[in-house]
Design a protein around this motif. Sequence first.
Motif, PDB file in Angstrom:
ATOM      1  N   PRO A 186       0.829  -1.199   0.000  1.00  0.00           N
ATOM      2  CA  PRO A 186       0.000   0.000   0.000  1.00  0.00           C
ATOM      3  C   PRO A 186       0.872   1.260   0.000  1.00  0.00           C
ATOM      4  N   PRO A 187       0.279   2.427  -0.349  1.00  0.00           N
ATOM      5  CA  PRO A 187       1.065   3.653  -0.380  1.00  0.00           C
ATOM      6  C   PRO A 187       1.307   4.274   0.994  1.00  0.00           C
TER       7      PRO A 187
ATOM      8  N   SER B 142      11.733  18.375   3.761  1.00  0.00           N
ATOM      9  CA  SER B 142      10.856  17.668   2.833  1.00  0.00           C
ATOM     10  C   SER B 142      11.656  17.032   1.697  1.00  0.00           C
ATOM     11  N   VAL B 143      12.588  17.795   1.123  1.00  0.00           N
ATOM     12  CA  VAL B 143      13.437  17.289   0.039  1.00  0.00           C
ATOM     13  C   VAL B 143      14.291  16.119   0.541  1.00  0.00           C
ATOM     14  N   SER B 144      14.839  16.232   1.734  1.00  0.00           N
ATOM     15  CA  SER B 144      15.694  15.171   2.286  1.00  0.00           C
ATOM     16  C   SER B 144      14.912  13.879   2.497  1.00  0.00           C
ATOM     17  N   ALA B 145      13.761  13.976   3.156  1.00  0.00           N
ATOM     18  CA  ALA B 145      12.923  12.793   3.368  1.00  0.00           C
ATOM     19  C   ALA B 145      12.443  12.239   2.034  1.00  0.00           C
ATOM     20  N   GLY B 146      12.134  13.123   1.094  1.00  0.00           N
ATOM     21  CA  GLY B 146      11.663  12.694  -0.216  1.00  0.00           C
ATOM     22  C   GLY B 146      12.722  11.924  -0.988  1.00  0.00           C
ATOM     23  N   TRP B 147      13.923  12.504  -1.115  1.00  0.00           N
ATOM     24  CA  TRP B 147      14.984  11.789  -1.837  1.00  0.00           C
ATOM     25  C   TRP B 147      15.310  10.463  -1.163  1.00  0.00           C
ATOM     26  N   HIS B 148      15.394  10.467   0.168  1.00  0.00           N
ATOM     27  CA  HIS B 148      15.698   9.242   0.913  1.00  0.00           C
ATOM     28  C   HIS B 148      14.676   8.153   0.553  1.00  0.00           C
ATOM     29  N   THR B 149      13.400   8.519   0.604  1.00  0.00           N
ATOM     30  CA  THR B 149      12.338   7.547   0.341  1.00  0.00           C
ATOM     31  C   THR B 149      12.340   7.102  -1.119  1.00  0.00           C
TER      32      THR B 149
ATOM     33  N   ARG C 103      13.175  -1.708  -5.914  1.00  0.00           N
ATOM     34  CA  ARG C 103      12.734  -2.109  -7.265  1.00  0.00           C
ATOM     35  C   ARG C 103      13.871  -2.804  -8.022  1.00  0.00           C
ATOM     36  N   MET C 104      15.066  -2.222  -7.961  1.00  0.00           N
ATOM     37  CA  MET C 104      16.194  -2.797  -8.687  1.00  0.00           C
ATOM     38  C   MET C 104      16.604  -4.151  -8.112  1.00  0.00           C
ATOM     39  N   ALA C 105      16.343  -4.374  -6.823  1.00  0.00           N
ATOM     40  CA  ALA C 105      16.681  -5.646  -6.183  1.00  0.00           C
ATOM     41  C   ALA C 105      15.533  -6.648  -6.249  1.00  0.00           C
ATOM     42  N   GLY C 106      14.406  -6.258  -6.887  1.00  0.00           N
ATOM     43  CA  GLY C 106      13.259  -7.163  -6.984  1.00  0.00           C
ATOM     44  C   GLY C 106      12.518  -7.329  -5.680  1.00  0.00           C
ATOM     45  N   GLN C 107      12.567  -6.311  -4.810  1.00  0.00           N
ATOM     46  CA  GLN C 107      11.904  -6.371  -3.505  1.00  0.00           C
ATOM     47  C   GLN C 107      10.768  -5.358  -3.441  1.00  0.00           C
ATOM     48  N   GLU C 108       9.893  -5.532  -2.459  1.00  0.00           N
ATOM     49  CA  GLU C 108       8.783  -4.601  -2.252  1.00  0.00           C
ATOM     50  C   GLU C 108       9.213  -3.542  -1.247  1.00  0.00           C
ATOM     51  N   PRO C 109       9.143  -2.258  -1.634  1.00  0.00           N
ATOM     52  CA  PRO C 109       9.550  -1.198  -0.709  1.00  0.00           C
ATOM     53  C   PRO C 109       8.510  -0.932   0.377  1.00  0.00           C
ATOM     54  N   GLU C 110       8.979  -0.295   1.435  1.00  0.00           N
ATOM     55  CA  GLU C 110       8.122   0.160   2.539  1.00  0.00           C
ATOM     56  C   GLU C 110       7.072   1.132   1.987  1.00  0.00           C
TER      57      GLU C 110
END
Length: 181
Positions: free
Chosen positions: A75-76, A140-147, A155-162
């Motif tokens: 979920p988002p 906001s930019v820091s949390a955004g880029w981190h996420t 995605r690149m590792a074929g896993q589901e992100p938080e």
Amino acid sequence: MNDLSPTRLAPDAYGTLSEPDTLTIQRLLPGPVERVWEYLTQSELRRQWLAAGEMALAVGAPFEFVWRNDELTSPPGARPAGSAEEHRLECSITELDPPRKLAITWGSTGGVTFTLEPIGSKTLLTVTHRRVCERPMLLSVSAGWHTHLDVLAARMAGQEPEPFWDQIARLKPEYDRRFPA
């Protein structure tokens, strides 16, 4: 010359202030530089972790990023009040050295540079976002880029992100704590 120290091979997930108004954040990603470059420059791949938008790879070329953060994870998570379902930003390419470097304008800030460096079978992606002067925007930019970078790595590792919005909500106060007021 590559620095193959353990810290260099596994960068801290948190961004740092390389200057008082400049965020630098890194991720060591699976695969060669060319694969990461595709995730930066191809709309269909980029929309899976950041924003859609066709990009002509030429200095000066304009393009539009289209964010739909609710679609990044399932979920988002809980979208914060005041956050739109969709966000758009007009950008242009300011520097281009495929597949090693891409620099773009970014709203009223000093722009964003993506630098890719091969480290063995992986790629070190460094994102530098310059002239983010106001503290609320910096957090906001820091949390955004981190996420967004965590979503890319998953995605690149074929896993589901938080869940995207839950991670943003968790990271903003942490960046507030880490960055001097």
